[in-house]
Design a protein around this motif. Structure first.
Motif, PDB file in Angstrom:
ATOM      1  N   THR A   1      45.391  14.956  12.375  1.00 35.10           N
ATOM      2  CA  THR A   1      45.346  16.067  11.429  1.00 35.10           C
ATOM      3  C   THR A   1      45.270  15.516  10.013  1.00 35.10           C
ATOM      4  OG1 THR A   1      47.750  16.198  11.146  1.00 35.10           O
ATOM      5  CG2 THR A   1      46.793  17.433  12.987  1.00 35.10           C
TER       6      THR A   1
ATOM      7  N   THR B   1      61.387  17.198  13.772  1.00 36.48           N
ATOM      8  CA  THR B   1      60.706  16.643  14.945  1.00 36.48           C
ATOM      9  C   THR B   1      61.669  16.475  16.117  1.00 36.48           C
ATOM     10  OG1 THR B   1      61.015  14.409  14.035  1.00 36.48           O
ATOM     11  CG2 THR B   1      58.915  15.487  13.620  1.00 36.48           C
TER      12      THR B   1
ATOM     13  N   SER C   1      48.688  14.467   8.921  1.00 35.16           N
ATOM     14  CA  SER C   1      49.195  13.206   9.462  1.00 35.16           C
ATOM     15  C   SER C   1      48.565  12.006   8.767  1.00 35.16           C
ATOM     16  CB  SER C   1      48.945  13.129  10.973  1.00 35.16           C
ATOM     17  OG  SER C   1      47.568  13.008  11.266  1.00 35.16           O
TER      18      SER C   1
ATOM     19  N   ARG D   1      49.718  18.770  22.290  1.00 41.01           N
ATOM     20  CA  ARG D   1      49.948  17.926  21.117  1.00 41.01           C
ATOM     21  C   ARG D   1      49.524  18.643  19.843  1.00 41.01           C
ATOM     22  NH1 ARG D   1      46.795  14.676  18.100  1.00 41.01           N
ATOM     23  NH2 ARG D   1      47.786  12.858  17.091  1.00 41.01           N
TER      24      ARG D   1
ATOM     25  N   ARG E   1      51.136  21.371   6.039  1.00 40.67           N
ATOM     26  CA  ARG E   1      49.831  21.725   6.609  1.00 40.67           C
ATOM     27  C   ARG E   1      48.813  22.072   5.524  1.00 40.67           C
ATOM     28  NH1 ARG E   1      48.263  21.673  11.497  1.00 40.67           N
ATOM     29  NH2 ARG E   1      46.540  22.950  12.272  1.00 40.67           N
TER      30      ARG E   1
ATOM     31  N   THR F   1      56.158   9.030  14.393  1.00 33.60           N
ATOM     32  CA  THR F   1      56.416  10.178  13.534  1.00 33.60           C
ATOM     33  C   THR F   1      55.143  11.014  13.380  1.00 33.60           C
ATOM     34  OG1 THR F   1      55.711   9.122  11.471  1.00 33.60           O
ATOM     35  CG2 THR F   1      57.969   8.676  12.228  1.00 33.60           C
ATOM     36  N   PRO F   2      55.238  12.195  12.768  1.00 31.80           N
ATOM     37  CA  PRO F   2      54.016  12.973  12.522  1.00 31.80           C
ATOM     38  C   PRO F   2      53.000  12.244  11.643  1.00 31.80           C
ATOM     39  CG  PRO F   2      55.935  14.384  12.324  1.00 31.80           C
ATOM     40  CD  PRO F   2      56.450  12.974  12.454  1.00 31.80           C
ATOM     41  N   ARG F   3      53.439  11.250  10.888  1.00 31.08           N
ATOM     42  CA  ARG F   3      52.519  10.433  10.095  1.00 31.08           C
ATOM     43  C   ARG F   3      51.939   9.280  10.901  1.00 31.08           C
ATOM     44  NH1 ARG F   3      53.015   9.928   4.527  1.00 31.08           N
ATOM     45  NH2 ARG F   3      51.400   8.335   4.782  1.00 31.08           N
TER      46      ARG F   3
ATOM     47  N   PHE G   1      56.905  13.016  19.593  1.00 29.34           N
ATOM     48  CA  PHE G   1      57.481  12.290  18.468  1.00 29.34           C
ATOM     49  C   PHE G   1      58.582  11.333  18.926  1.00 29.34           C
ATOM     50  CE2 PHE G   1      56.204  16.595  16.999  1.00 29.34           C
ATOM     51  CZ  PHE G   1      55.054  16.206  16.319  1.00 29.34           C
TER      52      PHE G   1
ATOM     53  N   VAL H   1      55.170  21.657  13.729  1.00 29.10           N
ATOM     54  CA  VAL H   1      55.982  20.783  12.884  1.00 29.10           C
ATOM     55  C   VAL H   1      55.462  20.772  11.452  1.00 29.10           C
ATOM     56  CG1 VAL H   1      56.516  18.355  12.454  1.00 29.10           C
ATOM     57  CG2 VAL H   1      56.899  19.333  14.723  1.00 29.10           C
ATOM     58  N   GLU H   2      54.147  20.697  11.292  1.00 25.13           N
ATOM     59  CA  GLU H   2      53.584  20.661   9.948  1.00 25.13           C
ATOM     60  C   GLU H   2      53.839  21.955   9.188  1.00 25.13           C
ATOM     61  OE1 GLU H   2      50.063  17.492  11.201  1.00 25.13           O
ATOM     62  OE2 GLU H   2      49.544  19.571  10.765  1.00 25.13           O
TER      63      GLU H   2
ATOM     64  N   PHE I   1      51.985  19.541  16.684  1.00 22.78           N
ATOM     65  CA  PHE I   1      51.740  19.072  15.324  1.00 22.78           C
ATOM     66  C   PHE I   1      51.620  20.245  14.358  1.00 22.78           C
ATOM     67  CE2 PHE I   1      51.220  14.873  16.886  1.00 22.78           C
ATOM     68  CZ  PHE I   1      51.240  14.025  15.785  1.00 22.78           C
TER      69      PHE I   1
END
Length: 669
Positions: free
Chosen positions: A613, A71, A616, A29, A43, A87-89, A83, A36-37, A33
């Motif tokens: 993160t 994603t 996120s 995971r 990031r 979502t990443p958020r 995802f 993707v970031e 992340f």
């Protein structure tokens, strides 16, 4: 914050592995992340996130498309589903224009299609050759599915269905990605064969050309506009003007329409067609736990840094960290406990849903009514309590929590939206209540209940009054007995009121509705506490004593704080029959205070364990470094309105000064 982390009584990483299911998953995971970031350029959290930079509707959607694409492709290329649901958020997947592809579109085909349909459509979707959404809600109809107006009329001559929006209120409204992003959809429409209305059924409809994106003839598509949250996706509307699809596009896993128009269906097919919605509720409950955890992570980190006042007794030379105040860490730690309780309750929901799917694969559907009730209740409980909790976490951050750059307004709004996703919560509570009354009917008729419902007929020694004293309230058995007693009493009480009423059944139901909802909530809270206790009883053998102790304290805080928290919903129902006395409530308050003192040093660790993160969280208040004020000012200084004034006019905002401020200053009196 560093000192707070060092004071934790357990290894944070150990708890992270428990949350996500193991070391391997945690590491995979984190890598996903980070990948993707980096691809999205989020990031580096020293840079103001684009979402806080004056984006208009189009720009918000453009950003959502980019996030959705990155994603989607990352999951496909690296074979993971991190995802799939969120979502990443951390928002529910339908915050992405492509979120409903795997959240609802594919499950609808998987659960309701026949083998031939699954073999045709699922590979296309999984390969990204088509992009799907799910069209159920209409402009004039939502949770009441039987009231949907969109029609699918069978044309026997052409061997086709004609999809049509006969009224303005039948316009499909709200589906994520419907506006401009998706090429296909599963439409719920009323099946019409001759003069027979067979009610809502599911149909696959192509919306746009996969070559140029143009809407197909007879289909009008568009965006519904700005919302409180989820503006990265194009929640849309669709009007169908006599749109023809092949007969084979009707999902026929449970029902069949033959070439000659003959209709056949297995018993209970109407409920089975809602299986996709049921899965959505299960997933929403789980994701909501993480969103509440996000809000508490931000608020706990901020409260550990923020200093205000000189302590509760107004003495001392230095200001006090606000988390030291009882009112602050009571609010925050009880929310932390609720986030974990919601996570563990959602796992129970997941496990039961898996059992149901195994049953259904062999044609057995007896567990469906129970699962329908459980998913409805868990979704209603999780989203309503998380929405209230996230808002309180925002308030715990004072004025800074009101800033969009705190990240909290978006979290609050997105959880609030979930209160109406896949069924409005007060309607869902009634669905739970209806099931509970049927369970009592079954008991009185001598019929067996689902194992989780047997407690309604088995008091397990619970007496009219609780006998526990002081530290005995920390016992799991005592806590469960209190919740079980309340649920039993409220369910049987409302059953007697409704069933013995001289009113017509619909009138009796409406008259006693609030009592029905109270009973439903009491039942779900008992199930949630059971799930927490079961999680503790089944911890891995390798779990350290320190973590076991922290989780036991957290479970007790969840169970006991609900009894004395002024914010608890329907708290009177715990005491109104005398099951708990006033002196016992004072004892419970003492135990809660001791739990708070014991857990306070672990506050940072309990939130760090969710492993969010900085990107996120997207919060100037909640970054792991604890540099709240520096992060706020770094982002504020990058705001476009400030940059425009500073770079172009040495600190003057034009034309605002010329058009509005200067005329006021120079007006003649």
């Amino acid at each position: 914050m560093k000192k707070a982390r060092e004071a934790a009584s357990f290894d944070t990483h150990e708890l992270t592995c428990l949350i996500y299911g193991g070391e391997q998953t945690v590491q995979q995971r984190r890598v996903a992340f980070e990948r993707v970031e980096r691809a999205l350029g989020t990031r580096d959290t020293s840079i103001l996130p684009r979402c806080y930079g004056n984006m208009n509707r189009d720009e918000a959607y453009d950003e959502g498309l980019e996030v959705g694409r990155v994603t989607f492709e990352d999951g496909r290329h690296h074979n993971h589903d991190f995802f799939l649901e969120s979502t990443p958020r951390g928002m529910i997947a339908n915050a992405s224009p492509f979120g409903l592809v795997r959240f609802l579109f594919e499950p609808a085909i998987q659960y309701c299609g026949n083998e031939e349909q699954k073999a045709k459509w699922l590979p296309l979707s999984r390969a990204g050759k088509i992009l799907g959404t799910y069209c159920q809600t209409e402009l004039g109809h939502g949770t009441f599915v039987r009231g949907l107006e969109t029609t699918a009329t069978f044309d026997q001559t052409a061997d086709e269905f004609v999809i049509h929006s006969p009224t303005l209120s039948s316009t499909k409204f709200w589906p994520g990605g419907l506006g401009f992003s998706t090429t296909h959809t599963v439409v719920m429409a009323r099946l019409m064969i001759g003069t027979n209305d067979h009610g809502p059924h599911l149909f696959i409809v192509q919306l746009r050309s996969t070559e140029d994106g143009m809407p197909l003839p007879g289909i009008k598509l568009g965006d519904v506009g700005l919302k409180m949250a989820y503006n990265g996706t194009d929640n849309g509307f669709a009007c169908f003007e006599l749109v023809r699809i092949p007969r084979s596009n009707m999902l026929m896993g449970h029902v069949t329409v033959s070439r000659d128009g003959a209709y056949s269906a297995i018993p209970g097919h109407a409920v089975l067609s809602y299986s996709t919605m049921l899965l959505g509720r299960v997933r929403i409950a789980r994701i909501t736990a993480f969103q509440l955890a996000q809000a508490t992570t931000i608020a706990v980190r901020y409260s550990t840094v923020r200093e205000q006042g000189v302590g509760p007794d107004s003495s001392g030379p230095n200001e006090t960290r606000i988390i030291s105040y009882r009112s602050q860490h009571f609010r925050l730690l009880t929310l932390v406990a609720k986030a974990y309780a919601t996570l563990f309750a959602s796992r129970k929901c997941d496990a039961d849903h898996t059992k149901l799917r195994v049953q259904q694969e062999s044609g057995e559907h007896s567990m469906l009514p129970y699962m329908h009730s459980l998913s409805a209740g868990m979704k209603a409980w999780a989203t309503s309590d998380a929405a209230d909790g996230a808002e309180d976490a925002r308030k715990c951050c004072g004025g800074h929590g009101f800033l969009m750059i705190s990240g909290l307004p978006e979290i609050v709004a997105s959880i609030t939206a979930a209160a109406t996703f896949e069924g409005e919560n007060y309607v869902l509570w009634q669905q739970v209540g209806r099931y509970l009354l049927k369970c009592v009917d079954a008991l009185k008729a001598g019929q067996k209940l689902h194992p989780d419902m047997v407690y309604l007929n088995d008091g397990n020694g619970v007496s009219a009054s609780c006998k526990a004293q002081r530290t005995q309230f920390l016992g799991r058995g005592v806590q469960l007995s209190i919740y079980r007693h309340r649920a039993q009493r409220l369910v049987f009480s409302v059953h007697a009121a409704v069933r013995s009423s001289s009113m017509a059944p619909p009138d009796a139901w409406n008259y006693h509705m609030m009592a029905i909802i109270s009973a439903a909530r009491a039942h779900i809270e008992y199930i949630a506490l059971q799930a927490f206790v079961t999680q503790l009883e089944n911890l891995p053998a390798s779990t350290t004593p320190a973590l076991q102790l922290a989780l036991n304290r957290l479970c007790s805080l969840f169970a006991l704080s609900n009894l004395i928290n002024p914010r608890s919903v329907d708290v009177l129902s715990f005491v109104e029959d005398g099951h708990l006395s006033s002196p016992q409530l004072d004892m419970i308050r003492e135990q809660v205070n001791e739990l708070l003192d014991a857990l306070l040093p672990d506050a940072i660790a309990l939130t760090d364990a969710w492993d969010f993160t900085d990107a996120s969280l997207c919060s100037a208040l909640g970054m792991a470094d604890g540099n709240v004020y520096e992060n706020i000012m770094r982002w504020v200084e990058q705001l476009p309105i400030n940059q425009k004034a500073w770079k172009e006019n040495s600190g003057v905002y034009e034309p605002g000064w010329t058009d509005s401020v200067d005329p006021i200053l120079k007006a003649k009196l």
